[in-house]
Design a protein around this motif. Sequence first.
Motif, short mmCIF file in Angstrom:
data_model
loop_
_atom_site.label_atom_id
_atom_site.label_comp_id
_atom_site.label_asym_id
_atom_site.label_seq_id
_atom_site.Cartn_x
_atom_site.Cartn_y
_atom_site.Cartn_z
N MET A 1 21.00 -18.55 17.29
CA MET A 1 21.76 -16.98 18.40
C MET A 1 19.44 -16.38 17.63
SD MET A 1 23.15 -13.09 17.73
CE MET A 1 22.68 -11.70 18.98
N PRO A 2 19.07 -16.38 19.17
CA PRO A 2 17.76 -16.03 19.11
C PRO A 2 17.79 -14.32 19.06
CG PRO A 2 18.64 -15.93 21.50
CD PRO A 2 19.45 -16.80 20.43
N LEU A 3 16.48 -14.18 17.41
CA LEU A 3 16.04 -12.89 17.70
C LEU A 3 15.18 -12.39 18.48
CD1 LEU A 3 15.66 -12.81 13.58
CD2 LEU A 3 17.79 -12.62 14.77
N PRO A 4 15.86 -10.50 18.64
CA PRO A 4 15.22 -10.22 19.76
C PRO A 4 13.37 -9.68 19.47
CG PRO A 4 16.57 -8.31 18.55
CD PRO A 4 17.18 -9.51 18.69
N GLN A 5 12.52 -10.52 20.48
CA GLN A 5 11.29 -9.79 19.91
C GLN A 5 10.83 -8.74 19.51
OE1 GLN A 5 8.78 -11.95 23.02
NE2 GLN A 5 9.49 -14.18 22.00
N SER A 6 9.93 -8.12 18.67
CA SER A 6 9.49 -6.52 19.11
C SER A 6 8.53 -6.30 19.27
CB SER A 6 9.16 -6.20 17.47
OG SER A 6 8.17 -7.11 16.96
N ARG A 7 8.36 -4.81 20.29
CA ARG A 7 7.59 -4.69 21.10
C ARG A 7 6.17 -4.12 20.54
NH1 ARG A 7 10.35 -2.91 27.33
NH2 ARG A 7 7.70 -2.55 27.16
N TYR A 8 4.82 -4.32 20.91
CA TYR A 8 4.37 -3.67 19.72
C TYR A 8 3.74 -3.17 21.11
CZ TYR A 8 5.31 -6.45 15.63
OH TYR A 8 5.30 -6.89 14.14
N ASP A 9 3.31 -1.39 21.17
CA ASP A 9 2.45 -0.78 21.69
C ASP A 9 1.16 -0.77 20.86
OD1 ASP A 9 1.28 0.71 23.58
OD2 ASP A 9 2.65 2.99 22.83
N LEU A 10 0.38 -1.46 21.58
CA LEU A 10 -1.07 -2.08 21.36
C LEU A 10 -2.17 -0.74 21.16
CD1 LEU A 10 -2.97 -3.74 19.98
CD2 LEU A 10 -3.82 -4.43 22.43
N PRO A 11 -1.86 0.19 22.26
CA PRO A 11 -3.27 1.09 22.92
C PRO A 11 -2.80 2.10 21.41
CG PRO A 11 -2.24 0.41 24.53
CD PRO A 11 -1.43 -0.48 24.16
N ARG A 12 -1.36 2.54 21.01
CA ARG A 12 -1.13 3.29 20.09
C ARG A 12 -1.32 3.04 19.07
NH1 ARG A 12 5.85 5.43 19.49
NH2 ARG A 12 5.21 7.09 17.13
N ILE A 13 -1.29 2.03 18.83
CA ILE A 13 -1.50 1.55 17.67
C ILE A 13 -3.18 1.81 17.30
CG2 ILE A 13 -1.97 -0.56 15.54
CD1 ILE A 13 0.64 -1.73 16.75
N ILE A 14 -4.39 0.77 18.56
CA ILE A 14 -5.63 1.56 18.13
C ILE A 14 -6.22 2.84 18.73
CG2 ILE A 14 -7.80 0.67 20.10
CD1 ILE A 14 -6.19 -2.14 20.68
N PHE A 15 -5.09 3.76 18.92
CA PHE A 15 -5.77 4.77 18.93
C PHE A 15 -5.21 5.57 17.50
CE2 PHE A 15 -5.81 4.44 23.62
CZ PHE A 15 -6.75 5.34 23.74
N GLY A 16 -3.86 5.32 17.31
CA GLY A 16 -3.40 5.74 15.68
C GLY A 16 -5.21 5.18 14.76
N VAL A 17 -5.76 3.66 15.06
CA VAL A 17 -6.37 3.83 13.54
C VAL A 17 -8.05 4.36 14.21
CG1 VAL A 17 -7.56 1.82 12.67
CG2 VAL A 17 -5.28 1.32 13.22
N LEU A 18 -7.87 4.70 15.83
CA LEU A 18 -8.70 4.93 15.28
C LEU A 18 -9.71 6.33 14.94
CD1 LEU A 18 -12.40 4.89 16.84
CD2 LEU A 18 -11.23 5.83 19.18
N PHE A 19 -7.72 7.20 15.30
CA PHE A 19 -8.03 8.22 14.41
C PHE A 19 -8.42 9.04 13.37
CE2 PHE A 19 -5.46 12.47 13.73
CZ PHE A 19 -5.96 13.80 14.49
N ILE A 20 -7.52 8.07 12.77
CA ILE A 20 -7.75 7.95 10.97
C ILE A 20 -9.02 7.55 10.48
CG2 ILE A 20 -6.70 6.71 9.21
CD1 ILE A 20 -4.41 5.63 10.28
#
Length: 262
Positions: A1-20
């Motif tokens: 049974m294939p596992l569902p691929q996780s979807r990453y919100d790349l802009p959200r991650i970039i903005f989060g790291v930038l804010f930190i």
Amino acid sequence: MPLPQSRYDLPRIIFGVLFIAIMIVACFWVIQPFILGFAWAGMVVIATWPLLLRLQKLLWGRRSLAVLVMTLLLILLFILPISLLISSVVDNSAPLIAWASSPGKLHIPDLAWLQSVPMIGDKLYTSYHTLVNAGGAALLAKVQPYFGQTATWFVAQAAHIGRLLLHCALMLLFSALLYARGEQVALGIRHFAVRLGSARGDAAVLLGGQAIRAVALGVVVTALVQSVLGGIGLAISGIPAATLLTMLIFICCVAQLGPLLV
């Protein structure tokens, strides 16, 4: 049974790291004026912690009285000499610059006392005057303008009295706080070191504290002995402002410049 691929919100991650990152830089910018004072206070407290514990035992086990005594000692050993030295330099800056800048005020000394040196005195005196007659006066005339510039530079550095006194006041404040809550601060640092490096991290913190204490006590005790001996020599020789010069010797010895400059 294939596992569902996780979807990453790349802009959200970039903005989060930038804010930190921006928050880290902003916090560092806010605490930057206090870093030097806290570093001084940390070294002073680590070096004098055994003395604080002894005073606490003598003062009926009251930490507040021991902290008060240690704060007064810091004022007498560090704050008061630096304040008197800076005040004296600023008050005498104008005559010093005028004397160093005016032509004809500096002369090559005769050094007649060289003749009284046994065995080699006459030879030293003759060689010295031969060197002077060969062009020493011309060399002094060329160097003369730089004396005034050098004196002006030293006075300008000493004129930053506000910044230096601010760091001294912060050092005094942080030292009192660390004296009062030293055990809690040390426990927090050791817990952080254990999280970073397990037992080796804790051992590194203890070793660092012992090294700071050994070096600081060696420097301060040596500086005290040198300044006391230098002050006695100045007083016996009849040098004016011997007390102020003794404080300057102590500061130079703590800074590892030695008493020879004074």
